[in-house]
Design an enzyme around this catalytic site. Structure first.
Site, mmCIF file in Angstrom:
data_model
loop_
_atom_site.group_PDB
_atom_site.id
_atom_site.type_symbol
_atom_site.label_atom_id
_atom_site.label_comp_id
_atom_site.label_asym_id
_atom_site.label_seq_id
_atom_site.Cartn_x
_atom_site.Cartn_y
_atom_site.Cartn_z
ATOM 1 N N CYS A 116 0.834 -1.211 0.000
ATOM 2 C CA CYS A 116 0.000 0.000 0.000
ATOM 3 C C CYS A 116 0.869 1.261 0.000
ATOM 4 O O CYS A 116 1.505 1.578 1.011
ATOM 5 C CB CYS A 116 -0.915 -0.040 1.221
ATOM 6 S SG CYS A 116 -1.844 1.478 1.534
ATOM 7 N N CYS A 157 -0.040 3.896 2.628
ATOM 8 C CA CYS A 157 0.357 3.411 3.956
ATOM 9 C C CYS A 157 1.826 3.739 4.216
ATOM 10 O O CYS A 157 2.194 4.164 5.318
ATOM 11 C CB CYS A 157 0.157 1.901 4.067
ATOM 12 S SG CYS A 157 -1.545 1.343 3.862
#
Length: 106
Positions: A31, A34
Site C-alpha cells: 500500500c 500506507c
C-alpha cells in the site's frame, strides 16, 4: 516511543487492555499511501509517547483483527480508548492533519 507491531494474538493485550489510548494503523506492505504516512506516525508516536500508543497491524498477516474491524480500505486508522473505538480515519493525510485529528479525539 516507537510504533509497535500488533498481531492477531497480541491485539487484546496491546490494544484493548491498554491503559492509554491506542491509534491502530491498519496497513499492508503493498500500500503506497500506507508507506507515505508511516514516517509521520513514527514521529507522532515519539512526540506523544506519554499520551498515546501507535500500533501497526499488517492486514495481510493479521486477518482476524482486520476482519473484526471490517477493514476494506487502507490505510485505516482507528483510535481506541478504554477498549472502545472512539474514532476512525480512512486514507493518507499530512502529519499535521493526523496529529490534529488525534488531539481532537483524545
Amino acid at each position: 516511543m516507537p510504533t509497535i507491531a500488533v498481531t492477531d494474538a497480541s491485539f487484546e493485550a496491546d490494544v484493548l487492555k491498554s491503559d492509554k489510548p491506542v491509534l491502530v494503523d491498519f496497513w499492508a506492505d503493498w500500500c503506497g499511501p500506507c508507506k507515505m504516512i508511516g514516517p509521520s506516525l513514527e514521529e507522532i508516536s515519539e512526540e506523544m509517547a506519554g499520551e498515546l500508543t501507535i500500533a501497526k497491524v499488517d492486514i495481510m498477516e493479521n486477518t482476524d483483527v482486520a476482519a473484526k474491524f471490517g477493514v476494506q480500505s487502507i490505510p485505516l486508522m482507528v483510535l481506541i480508548k478504554n477498549g472502545e473505538v472512539v474514532a476512525h480515519k480512512l486514507g493518507a493525510a499530512p502529519k499535521s492533519q493526523i496529529k490534529s485529528w488525534i488531539e481532537s479525539v483524545i
